[in-house]
Motif scaffolding. Structure first.
Motif, PDB file in Angstrom:
ATOM      1  N   GLU A  11     -22.376  -3.841 -13.711  1.00 58.69           N
ATOM      2  CA  GLU A  11     -21.567  -4.436 -14.773  1.00 58.69           C
ATOM      3  C   GLU A  11     -20.378  -3.536 -15.116  1.00 58.69           C
ATOM      4  O   GLU A  11     -19.242  -4.011 -15.246  1.00 58.69           O
ATOM      5  CB  GLU A  11     -22.431  -4.672 -16.012  1.00 58.69           C
ATOM      6  CG  GLU A  11     -23.471  -5.762 -15.849  1.00 58.69           C
ATOM      7  CD  GLU A  11     -24.521  -5.734 -16.943  1.00 58.69           C
ATOM      8  OE1 GLU A  11     -24.365  -4.943 -17.898  1.00 58.69           O
ATOM      9  OE2 GLU A  11     -25.500  -6.498 -16.838  1.00 58.69           O
ATOM     10  N   ALA A  12     -20.649  -2.245 -15.248  1.00 58.07           N
ATOM     11  CA  ALA A  12     -19.579  -1.300 -15.565  1.00 58.07           C
ATOM     12  C   ALA A  12     -18.560  -1.245 -14.436  1.00 58.07           C
ATOM     13  O   ALA A  12     -17.340  -1.168 -14.674  1.00 58.07           O
ATOM     14  CB  ALA A  12     -20.165   0.083 -15.835  1.00 58.07           C
ATOM     15  N   ALA A  13     -19.035  -1.290 -13.194  1.00 56.61           N
ATOM     16  CA  ALA A  13     -18.127  -1.244 -12.049  1.00 56.61           C
ATOM     17  C   ALA A  13     -17.234  -2.476 -12.011  1.00 56.61           C
ATOM     18  O   ALA A  13     -16.025  -2.377 -11.716  1.00 56.61           O
ATOM     19  CB  ALA A  13     -18.933  -1.135 -10.753  1.00 56.61           C
ATOM     20  N   ALA A  14     -17.794  -3.651 -12.287  1.00 59.67           N
ATOM     21  CA  ALA A  14     -16.994  -4.874 -12.286  1.00 59.67           C
ATOM     22  C   ALA A  14     -15.914  -4.816 -13.367  1.00 59.67           C
ATOM     23  O   ALA A  14     -14.763  -5.224 -13.145  1.00 59.67           O
ATOM     24  CB  ALA A  14     -17.898  -6.088 -12.494  1.00 59.67           C
ATOM     25  N   ASP A  15     -16.268  -4.302 -14.538  1.00 64.89           N
ATOM     26  CA  ASP A  15     -15.283  -4.160 -15.614  1.00 64.89           C
ATOM     27  C   ASP A  15     -14.179  -3.179 -15.223  1.00 64.89           C
ATOM     28  O   ASP A  15     -12.985  -3.430 -15.467  1.00 64.89           O
ATOM     29  CB  ASP A  15     -15.966  -3.669 -16.893  1.00 64.89           C
ATOM     30  CG  ASP A  15     -16.841  -4.733 -17.546  1.00 64.89           C
ATOM     31  OD1 ASP A  15     -16.635  -5.929 -17.261  1.00 64.89           O
ATOM     32  OD2 ASP A  15     -17.745  -4.361 -18.324  1.00 64.89           O
ATOM     33  N   THR A  16     -14.586  -2.070 -14.619  1.00 61.22           N
ATOM     34  CA  THR A  16     -13.608  -1.058 -14.214  1.00 61.22           C
ATOM     35  C   THR A  16     -12.682  -1.605 -13.143  1.00 61.22           C
ATOM     36  O   THR A  16     -11.463  -1.380 -13.171  1.00 61.22           O
ATOM     37  CB  THR A  16     -14.317   0.207 -13.701  1.00 61.22           C
ATOM     38  OG1 THR A  16     -15.192   0.704 -14.716  1.00 61.22           O
ATOM     39  CG2 THR A  16     -13.317   1.279 -13.315  1.00 61.22           C
ATOM     40  N   LEU A  17     -13.241  -2.330 -12.179  1.00 62.29           N
ATOM     41  CA  LEU A  17     -12.415  -2.909 -11.124  1.00 62.29           C
ATOM     42  C   LEU A  17     -11.423  -3.912 -11.709  1.00 62.29           C
ATOM     43  O   LEU A  17     -10.256  -3.952 -11.291  1.00 62.29           O
ATOM     44  CB  LEU A  17     -13.293  -3.581 -10.072  1.00 62.29           C
ATOM     45  CG  LEU A  17     -12.551  -4.234  -8.906  1.00 62.29           C
ATOM     46  CD1 LEU A  17     -11.701  -3.215  -8.151  1.00 62.29           C
ATOM     47  CD2 LEU A  17     -13.533  -4.916  -7.951  1.00 62.29           C
ATOM     48  N   ALA A  18     -11.859  -4.705 -12.676  1.00 60.65           N
ATOM     49  CA  ALA A  18     -10.958  -5.672 -13.301  1.00 60.65           C
ATOM     50  C   ALA A  18      -9.775  -4.966 -13.957  1.00 60.65           C
ATOM     51  O   ALA A  18      -8.615  -5.392 -13.822  1.00 60.65           O
ATOM     52  CB  ALA A  18     -11.719  -6.507 -14.329  1.00 60.65           C
ATOM     53  N   ALA A  19     -10.053  -3.870 -14.651  1.00 57.57           N
ATOM     54  CA  ALA A  19      -8.975  -3.106 -15.295  1.00 57.57           C
ATOM     55  C   ALA A  19      -8.052  -2.489 -14.254  1.00 57.57           C
ATOM     56  O   ALA A  19      -6.817  -2.468 -14.434  1.00 57.57           O
ATOM     57  CB  ALA A  19      -9.574  -2.021 -16.189  1.00 57.57           C
ATOM     58  N   ALA A  20      -8.633  -1.990 -13.157  1.00 55.69           N
ATOM     59  CA  ALA A  20      -7.835  -1.359 -12.109  1.00 55.69           C
ATOM     60  C   ALA A  20      -6.935  -2.379 -11.413  1.00 55.69           C
ATOM     61  O   ALA A  20      -5.766  -2.094 -11.102  1.00 55.69           O
ATOM     62  CB  ALA A  20      -8.753  -0.679 -11.101  1.00 55.69           C
ATOM     63  N   VAL A  21      -7.470  -3.574 -11.143  1.00 52.83           N
ATOM     64  CA  VAL A  21      -6.671  -4.618 -10.504  1.00 52.83           C
ATOM     65  C   VAL A  21      -5.486  -4.997 -11.385  1.00 52.83           C
ATOM     66  O   VAL A  21      -4.344  -5.098 -10.923  1.00 52.83           O
ATOM     67  CB  VAL A  21      -7.555  -5.846 -10.194  1.00 52.83           C
ATOM     68  CG1 VAL A  21      -6.693  -7.066  -9.846  1.00 52.83           C
ATOM     69  CG2 VAL A  21      -8.506  -5.542  -9.046  1.00 52.83           C
TER      70      VAL A  21
END
Length: 446
Positions: free
Chosen positions: A425-435
């Protein structure tokens, strides 16, 4: 100052000081979630005590013995384990030190198989466009990624390529899965006939495409059709599961979902989980029998094949995967990760596709959805996403040239099998912010 000639000397990487479970820690003490397992390598994460104990135990007994003189106990046990986990005919194992070596070994093994049977004219290998099989010259030659091949093209041996099974970009409008798979099988057949069936040694493909296009699965029935063409003309089928095998896509072997068995199977990354460099080629009985009953020896070898410590590490990794049901865990967590990605990116204006199998998932980026348009390659969006994600504590595996070796961007996620839902869950959130940050930074360059 560093004396290492890094991949990109202008931007030397941070120093990784420690690995703890599913995280890496740099020299400043900052933690990074290993969301891609390096390059789909660290299937058990970092610092697993059972694997480390197995390596130390082997070092105390025997660190190295050249395979022209000796085999070793961990090598024999590892081969037995792989054979037990595989279909009955696929029970012979040849160990290497990298995926590139495994691919080149398979190409040589296929060639010698035909020669031993009196078919010396068989020397052509056919691969697919948008494939990646390694960076040594032979493996690079049979790979079909334009961007990776371009610089070294004058050094590459003759090779032949057919279309990838990449429905998102190459299926015709209105074409069913069955019709698409049939068309691709016919294309392979035409390529074999054009070269002359008596000259074709093998066809090689990634069961689930990894680095070049990002977790691309074949349409149902494709590999069965391809297997039929290969059998019709005596061509060996080599499946490259260097990235996607050994539990990564939710089954021990990725080909288990395709209804076929390869003649030769290439394995690597998840074999040793990064604890030591190791790879393998698994061969069908008929291939080994032809060589043994012919000249009696495989004309190939490397200094460090069957390395006892590497085999001890890999044996521990594979025992843990089998004992703890981690292939099934990969399937379950993969479904969860796919749901998370759809929640974060399903309506994102710059994400055109979400795909994958098991803990091998990817998103593909687009400049706009309608009409489907990739970002300009000059933006290097994938590289920007990598930087933004790393700055936020996420290591992921972006790639460019997704569509044709030049155009297109994707991000591949391949976290350890022991990861948690909370970490995903944390990784998906981080990836969304990075994108979002990467796209914003590229604003004026599209």
């Amino acid at each position: 100052m560093t004396h290492i000639f890094h991949r990109n000397p202008l931007t030397p990487p941070k120093i990784a000081m420690q690995g703890q479970s599913n995280f890496l820690i740099d020299a400043s003490g900052r933690r990074y979630y290993d969301g891609s397992g390096g390059a789909a390598v660290s299937c058990l994460g970092h610092g697993h005590p059972e694997v480390i104990d197995a390596m130390i135990g082997q070092l105390r007994k025997l660190e190295y013995a050249h395979t022209s003189f000796f085999s070793s106990e961990p090598a024999e046990h590892l081969a037995e384990t792989l054979a037990r986990q595989s279909p009955p005919g696929l029970r012979h194992v040849y160990f290497l030190s990298s995926g590139s070596e495994a691919v080149e070994t398979a190409l040589k093994m296929a060639r010698q198989y035909h020669v031993e049977r009196g078919e010396r004219t068989r020397h052509h290998t056919i691969g697919r466009m948008q494939s990646y099989h390694g960076n040594t010259l032979g493996a690079l030659a049979i790979g079909g990624h334009q961007g990776r091949r371009a610089l070294y093209q004058p050094l590459l041996v003759e090779s032949h390529h057919v279309s990838p099974c990449f429905a998102r970009h190459y299926r015709l409008e209105g074409e069913t899965d069955d019709a698409y798979g049939t068309r691709l099988a016919q294309e392979l057949e035409h390529a074999i006939l054009a070269l002359g069936p008596e000259t074709v040694s093998a066809f090689i493909a990634e069961t689930v495409v990894g680095a070049t296009a990002g977790a691309v699965c074949a349409v149902p029935g494709y590999f069965e059709k391809i297997r039929g063409v290969c059998d019709r003309y005596g061509v060996l089928l080599i499946l490259d599961e260097v990235m996607c095998g050994l539990g990564r896509t939710g089954s021990y072997h990725a080909f288990a979902r395709e209804g076929v068995e390869p003649d030769l199977l290439c394995l690597a990354k998840g074999l040793g989980g990064g604890y030591q460099p190791i790879a393998a080629v698994m061969a069908q009985e008929k291939v080994v029998d032809a060589i043994v009953s012919g000249s009696g020896a495989f004309q190939h070898g490397h200094t460090y094949i069957g390395h006892p410590v590497a085999c001890a590490a890999a044996l521990a990794v594979q025992n843990i995967i089998e004992r703890d049901g981690l292939a099934s865990r990969s399937a379950q967590l993969g479904e969860y990760l796919n749901r998370l990605l759809n929640e974060r990116f399903g309506d994102h204006p710059h994400v055109g596709d979400i795909r994958g199998r098991g803990l091998f998932q990817a998103i593909e980026l687009v400049a706009q959805r309608e009409p489907d348009t990739p970002f300009d390659p000059g933006v290097r969006l994938h590289a920007r996403i990598k930087q933004e994600a790393l700055a936020r504590g996420l290591a992921c595996y972006p790639g460019g040239g997704t569509i044709d070796g030049v155009r297109g961007d994707h991000v591949l996620l391949a976290p350890p099998f022991l990861t948690t839902q909370a970490e995903l869950e944390a990784a998906a959130d981080t990836l969304a912010a990075a994108v979002d940050a990467a796209i914003e930074s590229a604003g004026g360059l599209q």
